[in-house]
Scaffold this motif. Sequence first.
Motif, mmCIF file in Angstrom:
data_model
loop_
_atom_site.group_PDB
_atom_site.id
_atom_site.type_symbol
_atom_site.label_atom_id
_atom_site.label_comp_id
_atom_site.label_asym_id
_atom_site.label_seq_id
_atom_site.Cartn_x
_atom_site.Cartn_y
_atom_site.Cartn_z
ATOM 1 N N GLN A 104 0.823 -1.206 0.000
ATOM 2 C CA GLN A 104 0.000 0.000 0.000
ATOM 3 C C GLN A 104 0.857 1.256 0.000
ATOM 4 O OE1 GLN A 104 0.674 -1.604 2.668
ATOM 5 N NE2 GLN A 104 0.986 -0.194 4.346
ATOM 6 N N GLN A 105 2.122 1.146 0.454
ATOM 7 C CA GLN A 105 3.001 2.305 0.440
ATOM 8 C C GLN A 105 3.451 2.651 -0.977
ATOM 9 O OE1 GLN A 105 3.496 4.202 2.911
ATOM 10 N NE2 GLN A 105 2.899 2.997 4.688
ATOM 11 N N ALA A 116 4.340 8.110 11.581
ATOM 12 C CA ALA A 116 3.598 6.972 12.127
ATOM 13 C C ALA A 116 2.090 7.193 12.004
ATOM 14 C CB ALA A 116 3.985 6.746 13.584
ATOM 15 N N VAL A 117 1.630 8.412 12.275
ATOM 16 C CA VAL A 117 0.208 8.717 12.112
ATOM 17 C C VAL A 117 -0.201 8.530 10.653
ATOM 18 C CG1 VAL A 117 -1.514 10.567 12.177
ATOM 19 C CG2 VAL A 117 0.059 10.254 14.101
ATOM 20 N N GLY A 118 0.612 9.043 9.735
ATOM 21 C CA GLY A 118 0.313 8.868 8.324
ATOM 22 C C GLY A 118 0.306 7.406 7.916
ATOM 23 N N ARG A 119 1.226 6.634 8.471
ATOM 24 C CA ARG A 119 1.289 5.206 8.144
ATOM 25 C C ARG A 119 0.029 4.485 8.610
ATOM 26 N NH1 ARG A 119 6.186 1.199 10.230
ATOM 27 N NH2 ARG A 119 5.515 -0.693 9.127
ATOM 28 N N LEU A 120 -0.412 4.793 9.835
ATOM 29 C CA LEU A 120 -1.624 4.161 10.349
ATOM 30 C C LEU A 120 -2.835 4.527 9.494
ATOM 31 C CD1 LEU A 120 -2.931 2.520 12.764
ATOM 32 C CD2 LEU A 120 -3.564 4.769 13.657
ATOM 33 N N LEU A 169 5.779 1.458 17.556
ATOM 34 C CA LEU A 169 5.570 0.515 18.654
ATOM 35 C C LEU A 169 4.166 0.657 19.232
ATOM 36 C CD1 LEU A 169 8.951 0.840 20.601
ATOM 37 C CD2 LEU A 169 8.291 -0.964 18.997
ATOM 38 N N TYR A 170 3.580 1.855 19.123
ATOM 39 C CA TYR A 170 2.242 2.068 19.671
ATOM 40 C C TYR A 170 1.178 1.327 18.864
ATOM 41 C CZ TYR A 170 4.609 5.841 22.159
ATOM 42 O OH TYR A 170 5.474 6.558 22.948
ATOM 43 N N TYR A 171 1.484 0.995 17.625
ATOM 44 C CA TYR A 171 0.592 0.109 16.867
ATOM 45 C C TYR A 171 0.933 -1.353 17.154
ATOM 46 C CZ TYR A 171 -1.115 -2.836 13.109
ATOM 47 O OH TYR A 171 -1.695 -3.867 12.423
ATOM 48 N N LEU A 172 2.206 -1.697 17.044
ATOM 49 C CA LEU A 172 2.608 -3.099 17.137
ATOM 50 C C LEU A 172 2.215 -3.729 18.470
ATOM 51 C CD1 LEU A 172 6.202 -2.977 15.580
ATOM 52 C CD2 LEU A 172 4.123 -3.898 14.530
ATOM 53 N N GLY A 173 2.438 -3.011 19.574
ATOM 54 C CA GLY A 173 2.180 -3.596 20.885
ATOM 55 C C GLY A 173 0.718 -3.940 21.122
ATOM 56 N N PRO A 174 -0.187 -2.959 21.098
ATOM 57 C CA PRO A 174 -1.601 -3.282 21.315
ATOM 58 C C PRO A 174 -2.172 -4.243 20.280
ATOM 59 C CG PRO A 174 -1.213 -0.939 21.627
ATOM 60 C CD PRO A 174 0.056 -1.506 21.071
ATOM 61 N N ALA A 175 -1.769 -4.089 19.021
ATOM 62 C CA ALA A 175 -2.304 -4.970 17.980
ATOM 63 C C ALA A 175 -1.906 -6.418 18.245
ATOM 64 C CB ALA A 175 -1.810 -4.518 16.609
ATOM 65 N N TRP A 176 -0.629 -6.659 18.492
ATOM 66 C CA TRP A 176 -0.167 -8.030 18.698
ATOM 67 C C TRP A 176 -0.744 -8.622 19.979
ATOM 68 C CZ3 TRP A 176 3.037 -10.274 22.476
ATOM 69 C CH2 TRP A 176 3.442 -11.580 22.195
ATOM 70 N N TRP A 203 -4.484 -9.508 18.936
ATOM 71 C CA TRP A 203 -4.728 -10.421 17.811
ATOM 72 C C TRP A 203 -3.444 -10.545 16.993
ATOM 73 C CZ3 TRP A 203 -8.070 -9.112 12.928
ATOM 74 C CH2 TRP A 203 -8.274 -10.281 12.178
ATOM 75 N N PRO A 204 -2.566 -11.488 17.331
ATOM 76 C CA PRO A 204 -1.284 -11.598 16.628
ATOM 77 C C PRO A 204 -1.421 -11.730 15.116
ATOM 78 C CG PRO A 204 -1.251 -12.918 18.619
ATOM 79 C CD PRO A 204 -2.664 -12.434 18.457
ATOM 80 N N THR A 205 -2.411 -12.503 14.662
ATOM 81 C CA THR A 205 -2.599 -12.652 13.216
ATOM 82 C C THR A 205 -2.943 -11.313 12.575
ATOM 83 O OG1 THR A 205 -3.365 -14.927 13.506
ATOM 84 C CG2 THR A 205 -3.899 -13.848 11.423
ATOM 85 N N GLY A 206 -3.790 -10.543 13.228
ATOM 86 C CA GLY A 206 -4.142 -9.231 12.698
ATOM 87 C C GLY A 206 -2.956 -8.296 12.644
ATOM 88 N N ALA A 207 -2.110 -8.352 13.677
ATOM 89 C CA ALA A 207 -0.912 -7.512 13.678
ATOM 90 C C ALA A 207 0.017 -7.908 12.542
ATOM 91 C CB ALA A 207 -0.194 -7.629 15.019
ATOM 92 N N GLN A 208 0.167 -9.216 12.318
ATOM 93 C CA GLN A 208 1.035 -9.683 11.240
ATOM 94 C C GLN A 208 0.513 -9.229 9.881
ATOM 95 O OE1 GLN A 208 1.342 -13.943 10.999
ATOM 96 N NE2 GLN A 208 3.122 -13.893 9.654
ATOM 97 N N GLN A 209 -0.808 -9.196 9.732
ATOM 98 C CA GLN A 209 -1.415 -8.785 8.469
ATOM 99 C C GLN A 209 -1.616 -7.273 8.387
ATOM 100 O OE1 GLN A 209 -5.025 -11.002 7.871
ATOM 101 N NE2 GLN A 209 -3.960 -12.929 7.553
ATOM 102 N N GLN A 210 -1.188 -6.551 9.426
ATOM 103 C CA GLN A 210 -1.322 -5.098 9.488
ATOM 104 C C GLN A 210 -2.773 -4.661 9.331
ATOM 105 O OE1 GLN A 210 2.019 -2.741 7.863
ATOM 106 N NE2 GLN A 210 2.669 -4.643 6.894
#
Length: 327
Positions: A44-45, A86-90, A287-294, A297-304
């Motif tokens: 997507q980038q 990071a905000v733009g990436r999210l 890290l503020y996305y990776l931590g809560p996401a993983w 739901w680890p699968t969701g974090a892996q799939q972004q």
Amino acid sequence: MRTYPLPRPWARPANLRTPAVGAVLLVLLLLLGQGRPLPLAEPQQKLSLRQVLAHLEPYRREAVVREFLALKASAEILTGRPGARAVGRLLRLELYNQSYGRPSAFDDPEAALAASRRWLEALGSLKRGSPPDTRDLPLALQHVLPHREAIRRAAQGLHFPSGVLAAIVDNEQYGGDKALGLSRGIRSLADGLAESLSESTGSAGLLARTLGLAQMSWEDALKQQPRLARFAAWPYPTFPQTELEARQALEDPAANLLLTASRLRGYFNAALGLPRDHTRYLAGHWLYYLGPAWHNWPTGAQQQATWPYAFHGFFKGLFYQALFATR
């Protein structure tokens, strides 16, 4: 575009109580895994924002692009250029996920941008030293602030920003407050019954496998001793060795936070390609996305994916990092 049903955003697979429901969720996750996972290259980038939004009518697309850029500019003022990236990436992930039928927090771009603006407004109030208006934000301040020192100690002990751990606690406690407290009441009852069973039989089976402030499983808790020893972060004379001892430790907020932080640090090292025994301080707004996401739901974090827990968790991390710095 084919889409797949999603589990409820505030319920982790680890919280399931019966084998039948667990089997159903396993099938669901397998289906999701066959969907559209994003590889590390983040395709997507490679698309311009207008390409991501190509399905929108031109006037609406341009309005979304303008608001996106305005939010990035506001984020840069509040968090610096790395925070703005990071905000733009999210937001790009959220808009991409919406456009391609992937797990997202909102149904349309405008809702995602409006929610982001509310978070940045609250963050701006903190930066200016004013009380933030959090009435319409999914926050559980009343459950997090009493533990802010323990959250700080646990995150600092495992060498990552305290806002990450605070966001996880908030997400778990906010989820427990839903349905007028029914979820929290049922969870507390199950935790008590599970501890009684583990005392009498040595195991609670499938009942209440996760518990405590950050809802961590007792099985994972028993695996944290080597890492906590490397960080010299375990202040107690002994470490849990049985299910009952792990459950009792997880019911103590300070111990729960240390065990959760240790598990999270193990994930960060793996996700960032660091050695297992890496102990240097980690920084970075993503890290503020990776931590809560993983954690949820680890699968969701892996799939972004950007389901509500992950989307709001990112902004909660920014919010609590700033809040803790002012108190």
